[in-house]
Design a protein around this motif. Structure first.
Motif, PDB file in Angstrom:
ATOM      1  N   GLU A 103     -81.913  74.675   9.109  1.00  0.00           N
ATOM      2  CA  GLU A 103     -81.163  73.559   9.431  1.00  0.00           C
ATOM      3  C   GLU A 103     -81.388  73.040  10.790  1.00  0.00           C
ATOM      4  OE1 GLU A 103     -78.944  70.300   7.693  1.00  0.00           O
ATOM      5  OE2 GLU A 103     -79.896  72.101   6.467  1.00  0.00           O
ATOM      6  N   LYS A 104     -81.159  74.109  11.458  1.00  0.00           N
ATOM      7  CA  LYS A 104     -80.965  73.815  13.202  1.00  0.00           C
ATOM      8  C   LYS A 104     -82.419  73.677  13.717  1.00  0.00           C
ATOM      9  CE  LYS A 104     -79.728  76.026  17.451  1.00  0.00           C
ATOM     10  NZ  LYS A 104     -78.706  77.077  18.079  1.00  0.00           N
ATOM     11  N   LYS A 105     -83.238  74.002  13.110  1.00  0.00           N
ATOM     12  CA  LYS A 105     -84.796  73.816  13.663  1.00  0.00           C
ATOM     13  C   LYS A 105     -84.991  72.375  13.154  1.00  0.00           C
ATOM     14  CE  LYS A 105     -89.495  74.998  13.099  1.00  0.00           C
ATOM     15  NZ  LYS A 105     -90.649  75.971  12.343  1.00  0.00           N
ATOM     16  N   PHE A 106     -84.614  71.908  11.936  1.00  0.00           N
ATOM     17  CA  PHE A 106     -84.695  70.442  11.300  1.00  0.00           C
ATOM     18  C   PHE A 106     -84.037  69.489  12.257  1.00  0.00           C
ATOM     19  CE2 PHE A 106     -82.708  67.000   9.010  1.00  0.00           C
ATOM     20  CZ  PHE A 106     -83.957  66.227   8.538  1.00  0.00           C
ATOM     21  N   ILE A 126     -83.096  59.132   7.877  1.00  0.00           N
ATOM     22  CA  ILE A 126     -82.205  60.399   7.603  1.00  0.00           C
ATOM     23  C   ILE A 126     -81.026  60.194   6.726  1.00  0.00           C
ATOM     24  CG2 ILE A 126     -82.683  61.662   9.669  1.00  0.00           C
ATOM     25  CD1 ILE A 126     -79.336  60.583   9.633  1.00  0.00           C
ATOM     26  N   VAL A 127     -80.367  61.254   6.282  1.00  0.00           N
ATOM     27  CA  VAL A 127     -78.973  61.233   5.250  1.00  0.00           C
ATOM     28  C   VAL A 127     -78.038  61.947   6.036  1.00  0.00           C
ATOM     29  CG1 VAL A 127     -78.009  61.119   3.079  1.00  0.00           C
ATOM     30  CG2 VAL A 127     -80.354  60.634   3.157  1.00  0.00           C
ATOM     31  N   THR A 128     -76.770  61.590   6.442  1.00  0.00           N
ATOM     32  CA  THR A 128     -75.790  62.569   6.844  1.00  0.00           C
ATOM     33  C   THR A 128     -75.195  63.373   5.689  1.00  0.00           C
ATOM     34  OG1 THR A 128     -74.059  61.085   6.742  1.00  0.00           O
ATOM     35  CG2 THR A 128     -75.364  61.024   8.673  1.00  0.00           C
ATOM     36  N   ASN A 129     -74.356  64.298   6.156  1.00  0.00           N
ATOM     37  CA  ASN A 129     -73.744  65.254   5.241  1.00  0.00           C
ATOM     38  C   ASN A 129     -72.720  64.239   4.276  1.00  0.00           C
ATOM     39  OD1 ASN A 129     -74.936  67.451   5.770  1.00  0.00           O
ATOM     40  ND2 ASN A 129     -73.376  67.943   7.418  1.00  0.00           N
ATOM     41  N   SER A 130     -72.152  63.336   4.841  1.00  0.00           N
ATOM     42  CA  SER A 130     -71.366  62.156   4.144  1.00  0.00           C
ATOM     43  C   SER A 130     -71.984  61.195   3.401  1.00  0.00           C
ATOM     44  CB  SER A 130     -70.103  61.788   5.171  1.00  0.00           C
ATOM     45  OG  SER A 130     -71.127  60.788   5.955  1.00  0.00           O
ATOM     46  N   GLY A 131     -73.323  61.158   3.303  1.00  0.00           N
ATOM     47  CA  GLY A 131     -74.094  60.047   2.619  1.00  0.00           C
ATOM     48  C   GLY A 131     -74.717  58.882   3.181  1.00  0.00           C
ATOM     49  N   ILE A 132     -74.439  58.846   4.553  1.00  0.00           N
ATOM     50  CA  ILE A 132     -74.786  57.748   5.356  1.00  0.00           C
ATOM     51  C   ILE A 132     -76.292  57.764   5.288  1.00  0.00           C
ATOM     52  CG2 ILE A 132     -74.409  56.228   7.448  1.00  0.00           C
ATOM     53  CD1 ILE A 132     -71.777  57.444   7.715  1.00  0.00           C
ATOM     54  N   HIS A 133     -77.045  56.698   5.234  1.00  0.00           N
ATOM     55  CA  HIS A 133     -78.503  56.625   5.264  1.00  0.00           C
ATOM     56  C   HIS A 133     -78.676  55.594   6.572  1.00  0.00           C
ATOM     57  CE1 HIS A 133     -79.531  58.091   0.989  1.00  0.00           C
ATOM     58  NE2 HIS A 133     -78.329  57.914   1.306  1.00  0.00           N
ATOM     59  N   GLY A 134     -79.847  56.121   7.623  1.00  0.00           N
ATOM     60  CA  GLY A 134     -80.223  55.198   8.445  1.00  0.00           C
ATOM     61  C   GLY A 134     -81.487  55.691   8.889  1.00  0.00           C
ATOM     62  N   LYS A 135     -81.795  54.883  10.207  1.00  0.00           N
ATOM     63  CA  LYS A 135     -83.025  55.396  10.764  1.00  0.00           C
ATOM     64  C   LYS A 135     -82.327  55.529  12.294  1.00  0.00           C
ATOM     65  CE  LYS A 135     -87.019  52.811  12.549  1.00  0.00           C
ATOM     66  NZ  LYS A 135     -87.714  51.551  12.683  1.00  0.00           N
ATOM     67  N   LEU A 154     -80.355  66.709   1.895  1.00  0.00           N
ATOM     68  CA  LEU A 154     -80.504  65.310   1.417  1.00  0.00           C
ATOM     69  C   LEU A 154     -81.525  64.383   2.068  1.00  0.00           C
ATOM     70  CD1 LEU A 154     -76.433  64.711   1.771  1.00  0.00           C
ATOM     71  CD2 LEU A 154     -77.789  65.176  -0.263  1.00  0.00           C
ATOM     72  N   THR A 155     -81.953  64.670   3.304  1.00  0.00           N
ATOM     73  CA  THR A 155     -82.882  63.891   3.994  1.00  0.00           C
ATOM     74  C   THR A 155     -84.220  64.096   3.316  1.00  0.00           C
ATOM     75  OG1 THR A 155     -81.778  63.751   6.031  1.00  0.00           O
ATOM     76  CG2 THR A 155     -84.293  63.271   6.022  1.00  0.00           C
ATOM     77  N   GLN A 156     -84.666  65.375   2.950  1.00  0.00           N
ATOM     78  CA  GLN A 156     -85.596  65.659   2.061  1.00  0.00           C
ATOM     79  C   GLN A 156     -85.562  65.039   0.804  1.00  0.00           C
ATOM     80  OE1 GLN A 156     -86.248  69.981   2.534  1.00  0.00           O
ATOM     81  NE2 GLN A 156     -87.322  69.699   4.503  1.00  0.00           N
ATOM     82  N   LEU A 157     -84.599  65.114   0.103  1.00  0.00           N
ATOM     83  CA  LEU A 157     -84.738  64.646  -1.175  1.00  0.00           C
ATOM     84  C   LEU A 157     -84.707  63.122  -1.457  1.00  0.00           C
ATOM     85  CD1 LEU A 157     -81.520  66.448  -2.577  1.00  0.00           C
ATOM     86  CD2 LEU A 157     -83.937  66.743  -3.613  1.00  0.00           C
ATOM     87  N   SER A 188     -88.564  62.340   1.422  1.00  0.00           N
ATOM     88  CA  SER A 188     -89.676  63.289   1.677  1.00  0.00           C
ATOM     89  C   SER A 188     -90.971  62.586   0.897  1.00  0.00           C
ATOM     90  CB  SER A 188     -89.619  64.373   1.125  1.00  0.00           C
ATOM     91  OG  SER A 188     -89.350  64.581  -0.260  1.00  0.00           O
ATOM     92  N   SER A 189     -90.739  61.727  -0.070  1.00  0.00           N
ATOM     93  CA  SER A 189     -91.816  61.160  -0.814  1.00  0.00           C
ATOM     94  C   SER A 189     -92.065  59.897  -0.089  1.00  0.00           C
ATOM     95  CB  SER A 189     -91.339  60.977  -2.305  1.00  0.00           C
ATOM     96  OG  SER A 189     -90.410  59.965  -2.425  1.00  0.00           O
ATOM     97  N   ASN A 190     -91.292  59.387   0.466  1.00  0.00           N
ATOM     98  CA  ASN A 190     -91.545  57.958   1.133  1.00  0.00           C
ATOM     99  C   ASN A 190     -92.282  58.027   2.410  1.00  0.00           C
ATOM    100  OD1 ASN A 190     -90.285  56.699  -1.056  1.00  0.00           O
ATOM    101  ND2 ASN A 190     -88.277  56.408   0.236  1.00  0.00           N
TER     102      ASN A 190
END
Length: 77
Positions: free
Chosen positions: A12-15, A25-34, A63-66, A69-71
């Motif tokens: 997680e830290k490396k990411f 990305i997606v935050t822990n609270s579910g916020i999506h953005g660039k 959450l970001t990879q889910l 990752s395909s996009n």
């Protein structure tokens, strides 16, 4: 029991250290953005409603990879 948790925390830290401007990305609270700007401890995230300043440690690798990752392969083409 502790070993898998430590391994997950290191990944997680490396990411979070390898985040770049333009990543979706997606935050822990579910916020999506660039990501539009990065400092040592903060990121500025562009969402549909505007810009948000948040700490890097609130960004979720899983959450970001889910979600993205395909996009990522489609966006680079």
């Amino acid at each position: 029991m502790i070993r898998p948790q430590i391994k997950r925390q290191k990944l997680e830290k490396k990411f979070q250290e390898n985040l770049k401007i333009g990543n979706f990305i997606v935050t822990n609270s579910g916020i999506h953005g660039k990501i539009i700007d990065i400092t040592n401890y903060f990121c500025i995230l562009e969402t549909i409603t505007g810009k948000i300043k948040l700490e890097k440690n609130t960004i979720s690798k899983e959450l970001t990879q889910l979600r993205y990752s395909s996009n990522t392969n489609k966006q680079k083409s």
